[in-house]
Scaffold this motif. Structure first.
Motif, PDB file in Angstrom:
ATOM      1  N   GLU A 141       1.150  -0.588   0.008  1.00 39.75           N
ATOM      2  CA  GLU A 141       0.047  -0.320   0.051  1.00 39.75           C
ATOM      3  C   GLU A 141       1.104   1.448  -0.244  1.00 39.75           C
ATOM      4  OE1 GLU A 141      -3.828  -1.265   2.333  1.00 39.75           O
ATOM      5  OE2 GLU A 141      -1.746  -1.380   3.740  1.00 39.75           O
ATOM      6  N   ILE A 142       2.242   1.124   0.717  1.00 37.31           N
ATOM      7  CA  ILE A 142       2.721   2.586   0.876  1.00 37.31           C
ATOM      8  C   ILE A 142       3.362   2.943  -0.680  1.00 37.31           C
ATOM      9  CG2 ILE A 142       5.275   3.495   1.612  1.00 37.31           C
ATOM     10  CD1 ILE A 142       4.142   1.031   4.443  1.00 37.31           C
ATOM     11  N   GLY A 341       2.659  -3.305   9.892  1.00 37.31           N
ATOM     12  CA  GLY A 341       1.407  -3.907   8.406  1.00 37.31           C
ATOM     13  C   GLY A 341       0.904  -4.781   8.431  1.00 37.31           C
ATOM     14  N   GLN A 342       1.712  -5.871   9.403  1.00 35.39           N
ATOM     15  CA  GLN A 342       0.849  -7.635   9.576  1.00 35.39           C
ATOM     16  C   GLN A 342       0.282  -7.683  10.522  1.00 35.39           C
ATOM     17  OE1 GLN A 342       2.907 -10.319   7.216  1.00 35.39           O
ATOM     18  NE2 GLN A 342       3.194  -9.031   5.087  1.00 35.39           N
ATOM     19  N   ASP A 343       1.686  -6.901  11.035  1.00 38.36           N
ATOM     20  CA  ASP A 343       0.855  -7.163  13.186  1.00 38.36           C
ATOM     21  C   ASP A 343       1.555  -8.159  13.306  1.00 38.36           C
ATOM     22  OD1 ASP A 343       0.426  -6.635  16.083  1.00 38.36           O
ATOM     23  OD2 ASP A 343      -1.511  -7.081  15.913  1.00 38.36           O
ATOM     24  N   TYR A 398       9.258   2.646   9.127  1.00 33.91           N
ATOM     25  CA  TYR A 398       9.375   3.826   8.994  1.00 33.91           C
ATOM     26  C   TYR A 398       8.602   4.285   8.567  1.00 33.91           C
ATOM     27  CZ  TYR A 398      13.995   3.039  11.048  1.00 33.91           C
ATOM     28  OH  TYR A 398      14.926   3.168  11.547  1.00 33.91           O
ATOM     29  N   GLN A 399       7.122   4.383   8.258  1.00 32.89           N
ATOM     30  CA  GLN A 399       6.385   5.116   7.093  1.00 32.89           C
ATOM     31  C   GLN A 399       5.537   5.908   8.321  1.00 32.89           C
ATOM     32  OE1 GLN A 399       2.058   2.689   7.310  1.00 32.89           O
ATOM     33  NE2 GLN A 399       3.513   1.252   8.125  1.00 32.89           N
ATOM     34  N   SER A 406      10.275   7.388   6.081  1.00 31.72           N
ATOM     35  CA  SER A 406      12.086   8.282   6.487  1.00 31.72           C
ATOM     36  C   SER A 406      12.222   7.132   6.816  1.00 31.72           C
ATOM     37  CB  SER A 406      11.538   8.200   7.956  1.00 31.72           C
ATOM     38  OG  SER A 406      10.513   9.434   8.581  1.00 31.72           O
ATOM     39  N   VAL A 407      14.020   7.368   5.752  1.00 29.49           N
ATOM     40  CA  VAL A 407      15.372   6.770   5.796  1.00 29.49           C
ATOM     41  C   VAL A 407      16.033   6.723   6.512  1.00 29.49           C
ATOM     42  CG1 VAL A 407      17.535   6.823   3.953  1.00 29.49           C
ATOM     43  CG2 VAL A 407      14.872   7.802   3.564  1.00 29.49           C
ATOM     44  N   PRO A 408      16.089   5.872   7.367  1.00 30.29           N
ATOM     45  CA  PRO A 408      16.929   4.818   8.793  1.00 30.29           C
ATOM     46  C   PRO A 408      18.324   6.206   8.108  1.00 30.29           C
ATOM     47  CG  PRO A 408      16.421   2.740   7.750  1.00 30.29           C
ATOM     48  CD  PRO A 408      16.232   4.041   6.237  1.00 30.29           C
TER      49      PRO A 408
END
Length: 423
Positions: A141-142, A341-343, A398-399, A406-408
């Protein structure tokens, strides 16, 4: 491959070891084939000796002016019998090798008991999953919302279980692979190796993918196979070799494309990048002295963990149980990364000690100076880590609420200083 001498000496132990993997006893069949083969070999040796003796006698009789026809006829008969026995020996060798090739590795005593992944044991975990003040989305999705992940275009090109990555997301995946490779080379003591992604059957037999798992491989023209992992090529670099003991350990890493048919994955992870036919992976392989392989497994697992720690991705380490350890492995640790996202935690690396199982199949040995004979090396392999799954983990962990990612910090140098995707 298994030590036939050990099976002869302790068949009950061999059957008990197979029972841990839910397999029926096989020692009786193996030993019967071995007995037949040895009997035929003994008969061949006796006939060879008699043929040599008769051939020598022919010359002596002729030299003395006698009639050697009976001896000539005997030698001809021996040759015919030997030809039939050699054919029989070849059949027995193939049958015996076929049975041994189809049997999995003997498990380490420390492997937990259990029938399947539900019995795997958590060894440790690192990091705290982030608490989101919005509903966390899954990676596809992202990726699709950022315009960098196109499954429809991939399906038009190649069908299901492929993806086209674009722009910042494509660059992020490349950055992840380069970051992992650089870390293993500069800090973990691995040598970078570039290998082919096309191999012939003996290489896959050496590491255990063939003959049992042929359906999981992509076979192409001229008897080539696409590698399912660089474990195949890196490990086989010592196939048929005799290394000096002082050359051990050998530690190698490679960043390659990998290809798997996912024959047994119908209906599993059909959306997204978790389970694809083509993916990138940074692989680690160690070739070590038998006395050092247990410690090397811990070391290799720590190297894979370091990748996730540098990226600040929460994970846990699982000791696989007897029913979940792979065919070639004697002991395996899986790293499972947290996917909000999948928990749930999902596998991102698998580190295995195969002992001498692969070395026997590919005849990889070492020799200690001053000692007679050679010994089989021990081989280990591990993902350091799966690049596509790591991309999934970065996107999900990082969403941000505004749709950006965000970029690590560990990757920003590889991204030209970029701090945010989609910003």
């Amino acid at each position: 491959m298994h030590d036939l001498k050990a099976i002869r000496e302790t068949p009950e132990a061999f059957d008990l070891a197979l029972a841990r993997r839910r397999l029926e006893p096989r020692s009786a069949l193996v030993l019967e084939l071995d007995s037949q083969r040895r009997a035929v070999q003994t008969e061949l040796n006796d006939l060879q000796a008699r043929r040599n003796e008769a051939s020598k006698r022919i010359g002596q009789v002729k030299k003395e002016g006698g009639d050697a026809q009976a001896l000539v006829d005997e030698v001809a008969g021996i040759k015919a019998t030997m030809a039939a026995l050699e054919a029989r020996l070849g059949d027995l060798d193939r049958d015996l090798d076929g049975h041994l090739m189809g049997l999995p590795n003997i498990l380490d005593d420390g492997v937990p008991e259990g029938p399947d992944e539900s019995a795997n044991v958590e060894v440790r975990r690192w990091g705290t999953p982030r608490a989101f003040d919005f509903t966390a989305r899954q990676h596809f999705e992202i990726g699709e919302s950022l315009g960098g992940m196109d499954f429809e275009a991939a399906a038009r090109l190649s069908g299901a279980r492929f993806v086209v990555l674009k722009g910042q997301i494509a660059r992020l995946e490349r950055a992840l692979g380069q970051f992992m490779l650089d870390l293993h080379i500069t800090e973990h003591g691995y040598q970078e190796v570039q290998t082919p992604v096309l191999v012939r059957a003996p290489a896959l037999q050496g590491t255990g993918q063939l003959p049992k798992f042929a359906e999981d491989l992509f076979r192409v023209e001229q008897d080539f196979f696409l590698i399912p992992t660089a474990e195949v090529t890196l490990t086989n670099l010592v196939a048929g070799q005799v290394l000096a003991a002082t050359a051990l350990p050998l530690r190698m890493t490679a960043f390659t494309q990998c290809f798997r048919s996912e024959a047994g994955a119908a209906g599993k992870d059909t959306r997204g990048m978790i389970r694809q036919h083509q993916f990138e992976k940074v692989e680690m392989v160690s070739i070590v002295h038998p006395d050092d392989s247990a410690a090397e497994l811990d070391r290799m697992t720590a190297c894979a963990e370091d990748v996730l720690k540098r990226l600040d991705l929460p994970y846990r380490v699982m000791a696989l149980c007897a029913g979940d350890v792979g065919f070639s492995a004697r002991q395996t640790y899986d790293l499972e990364v947290w996917l909000p996202g999948q928990d749930r935690y999902r596998e991102i690396s698998s580190c295995s000690n195969t002992g001498d199982f692969q070395a026997r199949r590919m005849n990889g040995r070492f020799k200690v100076e001053g000692e007679k004979g050679t010994r089989f090396v021990h081989t280990l392999n591990g993902s350091g880590v799966a690049v596509g799954r790591c991309l999934v983990a970065v996107l999900e962990n990082y969403q941000n609420a505004d749709g950006t990612v965000s970029v690590p910090e560990a990757l920003r140098g590889y991204m030209g200083g970029l701090e945010r995707l989609g910003g």
